[in-house]
Write a protein that holds these residues in place. Structure first.
Motif, PDB file in Angstrom:
ATOM      1  N   THR A   1     -58.827 -28.309  45.637  1.00 49.86           N
ATOM      2  CA  THR A   1     -60.093 -28.514  46.338  1.00 49.86           C
ATOM      3  C   THR A   1     -60.193 -27.726  47.645  1.00 49.86           C
ATOM      4  N   LYS A   2     -59.062 -27.494  48.301  1.00 49.83           N
ATOM      5  CA  LYS A   2     -59.090 -26.841  49.606  1.00 49.83           C
ATOM      6  C   LYS A   2     -58.688 -25.374  49.577  1.00 49.83           C
TER       7      LYS A   2
ATOM      8  N   LEU B   1     -30.186 -13.318  36.334  1.00 50.08           N
ATOM      9  CA  LEU B   1     -31.642 -13.249  36.252  1.00 50.08           C
ATOM     10  C   LEU B   1     -32.162 -14.415  35.423  1.00 50.08           C
ATOM     11  N   VAL B   2     -33.023 -15.216  36.000  1.00 48.67           N
ATOM     12  CA  VAL B   2     -33.649 -16.327  35.275  1.00 48.67           C
ATOM     13  C   VAL B   2     -35.076 -15.895  34.957  1.00 48.67           C
ATOM     14  N   ASN B   3     -35.292 -15.448  33.718  1.00 43.35           N
ATOM     15  CA  ASN B   3     -36.566 -14.835  33.336  1.00 43.35           C
ATOM     16  C   ASN B   3     -37.577 -15.807  32.757  1.00 43.35           C
ATOM     17  N   SER B   4     -37.301 -17.082  32.852  1.00 43.67           N
ATOM     18  CA  SER B   4     -38.168 -18.055  32.171  1.00 43.67           C
ATOM     19  C   SER B   4     -38.655 -19.152  33.103  1.00 43.67           C
ATOM     20  N   VAL B   5     -38.967 -18.800  34.342  1.00 42.65           N
ATOM     21  CA  VAL B   5     -39.475 -19.781  35.301  1.00 42.65           C
ATOM     22  C   VAL B   5     -40.974 -19.925  35.102  1.00 42.65           C
ATOM     23  N   GLY B   6     -41.402 -21.071  34.643  1.00 41.07           N
ATOM     24  CA  GLY B   6     -42.823 -21.341  34.452  1.00 41.07           C
ATOM     25  C   GLY B   6     -43.299 -22.361  35.456  1.00 41.07           C
ATOM     26  N   ALA B   7     -44.588 -22.629  35.452  1.00 42.66           N
ATOM     27  CA  ALA B   7     -45.139 -23.553  36.433  1.00 42.66           C
ATOM     28  C   ALA B   7     -46.360 -24.253  35.867  1.00 42.66           C
ATOM     29  N   THR B   8     -46.616 -25.469  36.382  1.00 42.15           N
ATOM     30  CA  THR B   8     -47.873 -26.135  36.102  1.00 42.15           C
ATOM     31  C   THR B   8     -48.926 -25.480  36.987  1.00 42.15           C
ATOM     32  N   VAL B   9     -49.819 -24.746  36.382  1.00 46.34           N
ATOM     33  CA  VAL B   9     -50.743 -23.911  37.154  1.00 46.34           C
ATOM     34  C   VAL B   9     -52.052 -24.660  37.384  1.00 46.34           C
ATOM     35  N   ASN B  10     -52.393 -24.885  38.640  1.00 44.85           N
ATOM     36  CA  ASN B  10     -53.671 -25.537  38.911  1.00 44.85           C
ATOM     37  C   ASN B  10     -54.566 -24.737  39.847  1.00 44.85           C
ATOM     38  N   THR B  11     -54.030 -23.733  40.500  1.00 47.60           N
ATOM     39  CA  THR B  11     -54.868 -22.934  41.396  1.00 47.60           C
ATOM     40  C   THR B  11     -54.658 -21.439  41.207  1.00 47.60           C
TER      41      THR B  11
END
Length: 465
Positions: A130-131, A98-108
């Motif tokens: 934009t779309k 289990l990889v419990n630390s997956v983050g992301a650059t959140v833009n939408t």
């Protein structure tokens, strides 16, 4: 057979051309996969955004408006805890990482961007902002991880190197970006196999059998005639589009002339006990078909969870999948988790029993997690008991393919909102898939023969192996 039938048989056709442009494949400078590399990958994608907090990363000590009613239970792996509503999978936890630390650059914080980021490993560009849901797949998108694997592995003798089932998310015109080969070239797009909830054992490929009075011998004769016609246009073969059409024709002939093409999808060859173990649902049967496909040597198989809009749409305030804007806990407990628990645990158990798990990487992911604080304003707030979108943190699950089971990697904070320990990105996860498959050369070439890197700013999670 008509040219249109050849293209349909390939699973792509002219419609697929809009998702990518043919390119020059990168030279294969790397050695064949090492002995311990995985032969195949099965990607199980939980469409809609599965709740990491209610499946993998429960927070029993968090405030009540975060933790929810589910409790963690012990499993076959000391220190690994799963939701109480995954009892069958708990018996297979010694195979899971289990990889419990997956983050992301959140833009939408929406589905399109989530699909793209987790399927390609690349951060969604500004056009996703934009779309929104009108951001359709583009020819210059980054390629789907399954297409990269397909392009880097030797061609299967009769089947495509990448196969996706039981549907293409989502309904047109809102097709999710990230699931196509795009700039890598349409010849590396997955072949799509269709299935329905009403007839889960009937998975339909694009023209995988000869029709009417066309026999294999007659098809071979027509192939010879086609080759003669093609020779008349050899001066045009420098055009990438023509070269791609020739590849598609070869793919079509291979599918139509091989008995393996149809038998791989014939679930009636399985015992009633095996079918019952997976669960006679479209998602369960898709995972069973995935096992049969990797058994037949297909390098990359994707199963996109198929939802039930008619039964769960109103209840969950969604399209019937894991997008639980309303009644999150009822939808999970009564509908989604029981089906998932049976089907996914069966796949892991089946692969392990057959001695196939060490050579088959199995990955579970989604386009996002769910918002830790309970109550989506769009479905009645706290009383609606839903969880909104949350792309800041999610859990990915890996098994087999050289992965050491029975472990948890990284951690989220006390609310499950953000990665806290050993944070990773979707690019790192994608790179880990390539590493497991023995793919280390990530240079490709565009149609002008200019090199580019398929994946940058990432590292495989070698500590998992």
């Amino acid at each position: 057979m008509q040219r249109r039938q050849f293209l349909v048989a390939s699973g792509l056709g002219f419609a697929g051309m809009r998702f990518g442009t043919p390119t020059t494949a990168a030279p294969q400078t790397t050695a064949p996969p090492a002995k311990k590399s995985a032969k195949s990958t099965i990607l199980f994608f939980l469409c809609g955004g599965a709740s990491h907090l209610d499946m993998w990363d429960l927070k029993p000590n968090a405030p009540s408006d975060y933790r929810g009613p589910f409790q963690p239970i012990q499993t076959s792996a000391p220190g690994v805890r799963l939701s109480e509503h995954l009892p069958m999978l708990a018996k297979q936890a010694h195979h899971l990482a289990l990889v419990n630390s997956v983050g992301a650059t959140v833009n939408t914080n929406d589905h399109h961007a989530g699909y793209y980021h987790n399927l390609t490993g690349h951060i969604p560009d500004q056009s996703f902002v934009t779309k929104g849901n009108n951001r359709t797949p583009q020819p210059d998108d980054w390629p789907f991880m399954g297409s990269v694997v397909a392009e880097r592995r030797p061609a299967h003798k009769s089947l495509p190197n990448a196969i996706t089932l039981p549907h293409m998310p989502s309904r047109a015109p809102y097709t999710r970006p990230g699931q196509f080969a795009a700039k890598l070239g349409v010849e590396h797009d997955p072949m799509y196999i269709q299935g329905t909830r009403e007839e889960p054992l009937k998975l339909r490929g694009p023209a995988l059998s000869l029709q009417g009075n066309i026999s294999p011998d007659r098809l071979t004769e027509r192939r010879s005639l086609l080759n003669q016609l093609d020779s008349a246009r050899r001066d045009f073969d420098d055009f990438a589009e023509i070269a791609t059409m020739n590849k598609q024709q070869e793919r079509a002939f291979s599918l139509l002339l091989s008995s393996e093409s149809t038998s791989a999808f014939d679930l009636h060859e399985e015992s009633p006990a095996t079918i019952e173990r997976y669960g006679k649902t479209i998602n369960g049967m898709s995972l069973l078909a995935a096992r049969r496909l990797v058994e037949a040597g297909v390098p990359f198989v994707t199963v996109f969870w198929k939802g039930d809009l008619n039964r769960l749409g109103k209840k969950c305030k969604s399209a019937g999948s894991w997008d639980t804007h309303g009644s999150n806990f009822e939808c999970l407990k009564e509908d989604l988790l029981p089906e998932f628990d049976r089907a996914y645990s069966a796949l892991i158990e089946d692969l392990a029993t057959r001695g196939m798990l060490d050579e088959t990487l199995v990955m579970v992911t989604s386009e996002m997690g769910r918002k830790p604080k309970i109550g989506d304003p769009r479905s009645g707030g706290k009383t609606g008991a839903g969880r909104d979108h949350w792309t800041h943190c999610l859990t990915d699950v890996l098994a087999g393919g050289g992965i050491k089971g029975g472990q948890t990697y990284g951690a989220s904070d006390r609310y499950g909102e953000y990665p806290l320990k050993s944070p990773v990105t979707p690019a790192d996860i994608t790179h880990t898939v390539y590493h497991a498959m023995g793919i280390h050369d990530l240079i490709a070439y565009d149609k002008l023969d200019r090199p580019y890197f398929l994946l940058e700013d990432s590292q495989p999670l070698t500590a998992l192996f």
